[in-house]
Design a protein around this motif. Sequence first.
Motif, PDB file in Angstrom:
ATOM      1  N   LYS A  51      17.096 -21.643  -4.423  1.00 37.37           N
ATOM      2  CA  LYS A  51      15.917 -20.772  -4.374  1.00 37.37           C
ATOM      3  C   LYS A  51      14.850 -21.379  -3.473  1.00 37.37           C
ATOM      4  O   LYS A  51      14.855 -22.584  -3.204  1.00 37.37           O
ATOM      5  N   GLY A  52      13.928 -20.517  -3.022  1.00 35.45           N
ATOM      6  CA  GLY A  52      12.799 -21.038  -2.273  1.00 35.45           C
ATOM      7  C   GLY A  52      11.737 -21.608  -3.211  1.00 35.45           C
ATOM      8  O   GLY A  52      11.739 -21.323  -4.410  1.00 35.45           O
ATOM      9  N   PRO A  53      10.817 -22.418  -2.678  1.00 38.11           N
ATOM     10  CA  PRO A  53       9.713 -22.926  -3.508  1.00 38.11           C
ATOM     11  C   PRO A  53       8.869 -21.769  -4.040  1.00 38.11           C
ATOM     12  O   PRO A  53       8.589 -20.812  -3.315  1.00 38.11           O
TER      13      PRO A  53
ATOM     14  N   HIS B   5       3.949 -17.857   0.280  1.00 38.22           N
ATOM     15  CA  HIS B   5       5.030 -17.338  -0.550  1.00 38.22           C
ATOM     16  C   HIS B   5       6.320 -17.455   0.247  1.00 38.22           C
ATOM     17  O   HIS B   5       6.369 -17.042   1.401  1.00 38.22           O
ATOM     18  N   PHE B   6       7.343 -17.990  -0.407  1.00 36.18           N
ATOM     19  CA  PHE B   6       8.575 -18.334   0.294  1.00 36.18           C
ATOM     20  C   PHE B   6       9.726 -17.386  -0.016  1.00 36.18           C
ATOM     21  O   PHE B   6       9.832 -16.845  -1.126  1.00 36.18           O
ATOM     22  N   GLY B   7      10.598 -17.238   0.961  1.00 33.05           N
ATOM     23  CA  GLY B   7      11.894 -16.630   0.719  1.00 33.05           C
ATOM     24  C   GLY B   7      12.840 -17.637   0.095  1.00 33.05           C
ATOM     25  O   GLY B   7      12.479 -18.803  -0.119  1.00 33.05           O
ATOM     26  N   ASP B   8      14.072 -17.213  -0.188  1.00 33.50           N
ATOM     27  CA  ASP B   8      15.046 -18.087  -0.843  1.00 33.50           C
ATOM     28  C   ASP B   8      15.851 -18.945   0.134  1.00 33.50           C
ATOM     29  O   ASP B   8      16.733 -19.689  -0.285  1.00 33.50           O
TER      30      ASP B   8
ATOM     31  N   LEU C 152      13.506 -22.110   5.699  1.00 37.66           N
ATOM     32  CA  LEU C 152      12.673 -21.332   4.791  1.00 37.66           C
ATOM     33  C   LEU C 152      11.606 -20.575   5.562  1.00 37.66           C
ATOM     34  O   LEU C 152      10.950 -21.136   6.429  1.00 37.66           O
TER      35      LEU C 152
ATOM     36  N   TYR D  35       9.981 -22.970   8.284  1.00 35.19           N
ATOM     37  CA  TYR D  35      10.151 -24.386   7.974  1.00 35.19           C
ATOM     38  C   TYR D  35      11.641 -24.712   7.968  1.00 35.19           C
ATOM     39  O   TYR D  35      12.480 -23.861   7.717  1.00 35.19           O
TER      40      TYR D  35
ATOM     41  N   ARG E 213      21.796 -15.692   3.326  1.00 35.04           N
ATOM     42  CA  ARG E 213      21.687 -16.874   2.464  1.00 35.04           C
ATOM     43  C   ARG E 213      22.464 -18.046   3.065  1.00 35.04           C
ATOM     44  O   ARG E 213      22.029 -19.183   2.977  1.00 35.04           O
TER      45      ARG E 213
ATOM     46  N   GLN F 231      14.036 -27.515   5.780  1.00 34.01           N
ATOM     47  CA  GLN F 231      13.979 -28.419   4.635  1.00 34.01           C
ATOM     48  C   GLN F 231      15.191 -29.317   4.655  1.00 34.01           C
ATOM     49  O   GLN F 231      16.328 -28.847   4.596  1.00 34.01           O
TER      50      GLN F 231
END
Lengths: 114, 113
Positions: free
Chosen positions: B42-44, A104-107, A90, A35, A9, A37
């Motif tokens: 959190k992720g999207p 679908h994304f991770g955190d 991400l 990605y 994380r 961000q």
Amino acid sequence: DVKVTQSSRYLVKRTGEKVFLECVQDMDHENMFWYRQDPGLGLRLIYFSYDVKMKEKGDIPEGYSVSREKKERFSLILESASTNQTSMYLCASSGRDRDYQPQHFGDGTRLSIL
Amino acid sequence: QQQVKQSPQSLIVQKGGIPIINCAYENTAFDYFPWYQQFPGKGPALLIAIRPDVSEKKEGRFTISFNKSAKQFSLHIMDSQPGDSATYFCAARVRGNFNKFYFGSGTKLNVKP
């Protein structure tokens, strides 16, 4: 439910280090994406992979490389970390293009380069 | 060059209000338009998605309006709640391009109690 897991994380590294970010998905998805961000810039695509050992550059690949040795795992590598690579990273996965599959994304991994 | 232009950058509404977030594009090859919601840390997460053959799609309090001729689409949140406070991203993809998506720059929504 699709689960995309990013191994860290938070990560703090030093300039010049080689950095590995790991991502695993559990849905047998063909496509995986990395990605970064940054505030006001949205999500910018670094690299993606559409099959094992296959990779394509995204919009901002400079300073990065990727590895996909197994279908479920996609790694992002910062060859020689620099301070301008401090960012949120991400990982995402998706099924085939023809099936109208969202990503679908991770955190995310918040990476700081000192 | 931003393929999908999103506005506004930030939005503040009172509880019960109807925030509207807009996105515009030029590429007529786009064929799928999802919206994502992202909470801090959190992720999207996928919220709702639309294809260009329909003009509106509703899921609960969330509605996408799609105007194909104007190349614009928007997200409406009915009866907004403080728990809707998040960053929202629109996205679009070109069919036949490995399911790559282009994302808007995001809208930070704050719903005040």
